[in-house]
Each structure stands twice: as structure tokens, then as C-alpha cells.
Scaffold this active site. Structure first.
Site, PDB file in Angstrom:
ATOM      1  N   LYS A  77      -4.351  -6.038  -4.864  1.00 16.87           N
ATOM      2  CA  LYS A  77      -5.302  -5.136  -4.211  1.00 16.87           C
ATOM      3  C   LYS A  77      -6.609  -5.726  -4.653  1.00 16.87           C
ATOM      4  O   LYS A  77      -7.691  -5.672  -4.024  1.00 16.87           O
ATOM      5  CB  LYS A  77      -5.478  -3.729  -4.643  1.00 16.87           C
ATOM      6  N   LYS A  85       5.505  -6.091   2.427  1.00 13.10           N
ATOM      7  CA  LYS A  85       6.010  -4.779   2.386  1.00 13.10           C
ATOM      8  C   LYS A  85       5.433  -3.860   3.490  1.00 13.10           C
ATOM      9  O   LYS A  85       4.051  -4.327   3.818  1.00 13.10           O
ATOM     10  CB  LYS A  85       6.166  -4.171   0.984  1.00 13.10           C
ATOM     11  N   LYS A 125       0.530   1.370   4.636  1.00 12.83           N
ATOM     12  CA  LYS A 125      -0.386   2.164   5.360  1.00 12.83           C
ATOM     13  C   LYS A 125      -1.537   1.299   5.853  1.00 12.83           C
ATOM     14  O   LYS A 125      -2.059   1.499   6.933  1.00 12.83           O
ATOM     15  CB  LYS A 125      -0.853   3.221   4.720  1.00 12.83           C
TER      16      LYS A 125
HETATM   17  P1  TYM Z   1       2.408   5.576  -2.513  1.00 12.05           P
HETATM   18  O1  TYM Z   1       1.340   6.845  -1.902  1.00 12.05           O
HETATM   19  O2  TYM Z   1       1.710   4.160  -2.109  1.00 12.05           O
HETATM   20  O3  TYM Z   1       3.712   5.472  -1.942  1.00 12.05           O
HETATM   21  C1  TYM Z   1       4.631   6.780  -1.920  1.00 12.05           C
HETATM   22  C2  TYM Z   1       6.101   6.450  -2.143  1.00 12.05           C
HETATM   23  O4  TYM Z   1       6.303   5.390  -1.066  1.00 12.05           O
HETATM   24  C3  TYM Z   1       6.889   4.317  -1.896  1.00 12.05           C
HETATM   25  N1  TYM Z   1       6.605   3.081  -0.809  1.00 12.05           N
HETATM   26  C4  TYM Z   1       7.702   2.292  -0.214  1.00 12.05           C
HETATM   27  N2  TYM Z   1       9.192   2.458  -0.532  1.00 12.05           N
HETATM   28  C5  TYM Z   1       9.702   1.437   0.299  1.00 12.05           C
HETATM   29  N3  TYM Z   1       9.225   0.246   1.173  1.00 12.05           N
HETATM   30  C6  TYM Z   1       7.525   0.556   1.306  1.00 12.05           C
HETATM   31  N4  TYM Z   1       7.240  -0.420   2.048  1.00 12.05           N
HETATM   32  C7  TYM Z   1       7.056   1.564   0.528  1.00 12.05           C
HETATM   33  N5  TYM Z   1       5.769   1.740   0.614  1.00 12.05           N
HETATM   34  C8  TYM Z   1       5.919   2.816  -0.336  1.00 12.05           C
HETATM   35  C9  TYM Z   1       6.360   3.933  -3.190  1.00 12.05           C
HETATM   36  O5  TYM Z   1       7.065   3.381  -4.009  1.00 12.05           O
HETATM   37  C10 TYM Z   1       6.262   5.530  -3.557  1.00 12.05           C
HETATM   38  O6  TYM Z   1       7.463   6.001  -4.188  1.00 12.05           O
HETATM   39  N6  TYM Z   1       0.924   5.324  -7.368  1.00 12.05           N
HETATM   40  C11 TYM Z   1       1.728   6.070  -6.437  1.00 12.05           C
HETATM   41  C12 TYM Z   1       1.642   7.466  -6.260  1.00 12.05           C
HETATM   42  C13 TYM Z   1       1.583   8.104  -7.643  1.00 12.05           C
HETATM   43  C14 TYM Z   1       2.714   8.510  -8.407  1.00 12.05           C
HETATM   44  C15 TYM Z   1       2.445   9.023  -9.407  1.00 12.05           C
HETATM   45  C16 TYM Z   1       4.091   8.237  -7.958  1.00 12.05           C
HETATM   46  C17 TYM Z   1       0.609   8.691  -8.310  1.00 12.05           C
HETATM   47  N7  TYM Z   1       1.180   9.097  -9.355  1.00 12.05           N
HETATM   48  C18 TYM Z   1       3.176   9.448 -10.385  1.00 12.05           C
HETATM   49  C19 TYM Z   1       5.083   8.585  -8.925  1.00 12.05           C
HETATM   50  C20 TYM Z   1       4.741   9.261 -10.123  1.00 12.05           C
HETATM   51  C21 TYM Z   1       1.516   5.529  -4.870  1.00 12.05           C
HETATM   52  O7  TYM Z   1       0.474   5.056  -4.756  1.00 12.05           O
HETATM   53  O8  TYM Z   1       2.345   5.579  -4.173  1.00 12.05           O
END
Ligand code: TYM
Length: 330
Positions: free
Chosen positions: A116, A197, A200
Site C-alpha cells: 500500500k 488478488k 475493491k
Molecule cells: P478487508 O475489509 O480488506 O477484507 C475483509 C475480509 O475479506 C478477505 N478478503 C479476501 N479473501 C479472499 N480473496 C480476496 N481477494 C480477498 N480480499 C479480501 C480479507 O482477508 C478479510 O477477511 N484489516 C481487515 C479488517 C479488520 C479485521 C480486524 C479483520 C480490521 N480489524 C480484526 C479481522 C480481525 C481488512 O482490511 O479486511
């Protein structure tokens, strides 16, 4: 809800809608955990402001939309606690305590930080300390398991390291959380660049299927998914486009990759894309209908957040009292 149940904590950022990767890698999997675990599903809006170019009005709007998306995907407020990260007193306080235990070198080496920060002109401290706030989210509710996609595994590992370090430095108050990652759908790739991957923020919108986008749009995106010039539906590293479609199909239908190879091996790429399209649409249509209904009922959504907040705050306050006492704070 029995307190003896193991605790699940996870969240998804309110930055635009869910895409197929979030759904298959995360939310679809959360749904099935609700009966056996005490689940805390939250919307990490504090993480969302680490991206400097966001719009505050849009963030508020997306936060409520994200709750409706959670529920449309089957998360049930009768079974699970759903709330907004910033509505709880605790995550930022615990993050500060954990920051003081975190070697900055480890943060600079985080894969997501490196990726990032390379894309941005301005890299704020929030982006660097993002994984520590995530560790705080996990430890605040004393999670046993953290269901995430493959891309968040490193962050959950940091949460483990910090739980161990805190327990050794001060007192053993935290469970050591485990990442919980599914075999299929754990990493869904872009339909346009199947080695990257699905995301969004991908500027090439054709690579990402948003689960609440039009059925017509979904058809077009899968039809134009990039594949190689070969033939045969086989799962192999040198056919990343087909392998990605097979993985999506497997996650949606519950078939194994081996069964897909055996049953669809002789299909043309186009015919297989049609099968994937139909599976995606069949799966997403009911979700889309539920989502639209939920969005119209803002009062109900607010009441779900209020209920979730009450329970989450009780857990958070209890944990922060312990943490401050052990660390020597008032
Ligand atoms: P975020 O919002 O980017 O994504 C949410 C969940 O979706 C999964 N994910 C994917 N899985 C498979 N293929 C993909 N291309 C893909 N893109 C996203 C992510 O692994 C995630 O499980 N930092 C985290 C949010 C967060 C969080 C937490 C998660 C904040 N605090 C505490 C767990 C526990 C995030 O940005 O996820």
C-alpha cells in the site's frame, strides 16, 4: 448465548461494497460459525481512515451499507454481535498499549504495508500502525479464532505475537488467537489479472465482481475474464485465469477441484465460464434481494448496531480494566 463458547472476532472495512473475494474468502465462512461460537462481527471504520483520500460522508454511508451487507449474507443479530469499531471505547486504547510492545521493524516489513505504501504519495502513521489496531480488535474481545482470507493472515500472526508478548511481559490475560482460513476461496484473484488478488481498490473495475452489482454486469465480467490460449478445465499454476474460475466455482458449489476437473475437464473455456456465471448468479440473487430490503429499514439497522455495541462494550470495558491494571495505568 453461552459464555463457554469459543470466541470469534472478525470484520470487513466499509470501503465500498463486498466483492466476491470478501464474500468467498470471509463472510460466507463466518455465516456457518454463528451457531457454534460467540461471534463479534464488526465494521472497522477506524481502519478505513488510513486511506487519506476518503470522503467522510461516504464513509458514514458505507458503514451502514456494510451492516446491511453482513446481514444480507446471513449474519444474524439474534446469534451474533454486530457493531461499529469506533463506537466502542477500547480498540484505540488497547492499540496504544500494544504499540508500545511492537517492534516498528516488523511493521515496516508487513506485506500489506509495503504494497500500500508503494502505491501512495502520502504514507500516514495510521497505515504503518494499522496491523496493531487490528491486533487490538482481536485481543479486546479475547478471540480464539479469527476467520480471514489469506491476505490478512500475517496480521493475525502479529496479533498472536503481541498476545504472547503481553502475556509474558505483564500477565497471562489474552487467549492466543488462531487465523481460520478456508481451503477454497481464501484468495480470489482479479478476473483481469489472475495473479493479483481481487480488490475493491483495483482501478480496473472489470477484474472485481461486487456482490451487489447488477446481474448483467456480473455476466459481462465473467465472460471477459482473462484466460490463457489453451484448452481443458484443469487446475494448474500456468493457467491462473482458469484456476481462479475453478476456485470460485468450487467455493460456490462445494465441489472439489478434482471433481470439477473430472466433470468439466472437456468443457470449452466459454462453456465453463457460463457454468461459473450461473453459479455466481444463483448464489448472489437472494442476497441482493435481502440487501435491498434491509437498506430500506434504517431503524432496524440502527437497533442491531445498538444491541451489538452494548455487548461488545461490556466485553471491551472488562478487558481494558484488566489491561490497564496489569500495565500500571489508571
Ligand atoms: P478487508 O475489509 O480488506 O477484507 C475483509 C475480509 O475479506 C478477505 N478478503 C479476501 N479473501 C479472499 N480473496 C480476496 N481477494 C480477498 N480480499 C479480501 C480479507 O482477508 C478479510 O477477511 N484489516 C481487515 C479488517 C479488520 C479485521 C480486524 C479483520 C480490521 N480489524 C480484526 C479481522 C480481525 C481488512 O482490511 O479486511
Amino acid at each position: 448465548m453461552g459464555t463457554e463458547k469459543k470466541i470469534i472476532v472478525t470484520g470487513a472495512q466499509p470501503t465500498g461494497g463486498f466483492h466476491l473475494g470478501n464474500y468467498l474468502g470471509a463472510v460466507k465462512n463466518w455465516y456457518s460459525l454463528q451457531d457454534d461460537f460467540e461471534c463479534f462481527f464488526f465494521i472497522p471504520n477506524l481502519h478505513a481512515i488510513t486511506c487519506p483520500s476518503y470522503s467522510p460522508a461516504e464513509l458514514r454511508h458505507n458503514t451502514i451499507q456494510m451492516l446491511a451487507q453482513f446481514m444480507a449474507c446471513g449474519l444474524d443479530p439474534q446469534k451474533s454481535h454486530m457493531f461499529i469499531q469506533s463506537s466502542i471505547t477500547g480498540p484505540t486504547e488497547l492499540a496504544w498499549v500494544l504499540n508500545c510492545l511492537t517492534p516498528v521493524g516488523q511493521l515496516f516489513r508487513m506485506t500489506q504495508f509495503k504494497a500500500k505504501s508503494e502505491q501512495k504519495d502520502f504514507v500516514g502513521g495510521g497505515l504503518l500502525y494499522y496491523p496493531v489496531l487490528m491486533a487490538a480488535d482481536i485481543l479486546l474481545y479475547n478471540a480464539h479464532l479469527v476467520p480471514v482470507g489469506e491476505d490478512q493472515k500475517q496480521h493475525v500472526e502479529l496479533a498472536r505475537d503481541l498476545a504472547i508478548k503481553f502475556n509474558q511481559t505483564y500477565a497471562a490475560i489474552f487467549n492466543i488467537p488462531e487465523p481460520y482460513i478456508l481451503k477454497t476461496g481464501a484468495r480470489v484473484y482479479s478476473l483481469q489479472e489472475p495473479t493479483k488478488k481481487m480488490s475493491k481498490s483495483d482501478p480496473n473495475r472489470k477484474g472485481t465482481i461486487f456482490i451487489f452489482e447488477s446481474i448483467d454486469g456480473i455476466r459481462k465480467k465473467i465472460r471477459s475474464a482473462v484466460t490463457d490460449s489453451g484448452t481443458g478445465i484443469t487446475f494448474s499454476k500456468d493457467k491462473p485465469g482458469i484456476a481462479n474460475l475453478m476456485d470460485i466455482f468450487a467455493a460456490l458449489t462445494g465441489l472439489t477441484v478434482e471433481t470439477i476437473e473430472a466433470e468439466y475437464g472437456a468443457y470449452s473455456y466459454n462453456d465453463f465460464k457460463n457454468c461459473v456465471t450461473e453459479a455466481v448468479i444463483e448464489h448472489l440473487k437472494p442476497l441482493q434481494e435481502r440487501y435491498l430490503k434491509l437498506l430500506k429499514n434504517r431503524e432496524y439497522l440502527n437497533s442491531v448496531l445498538e444491541e451489538g455495541k452494548k455487548v461488545a462494550q461490556t466485553h471491551a470495558s472488562r478487558m481494558m480494566t484488566k489491561v490497564y491494571r496489569k500495565v500500571g495505568l489508571f
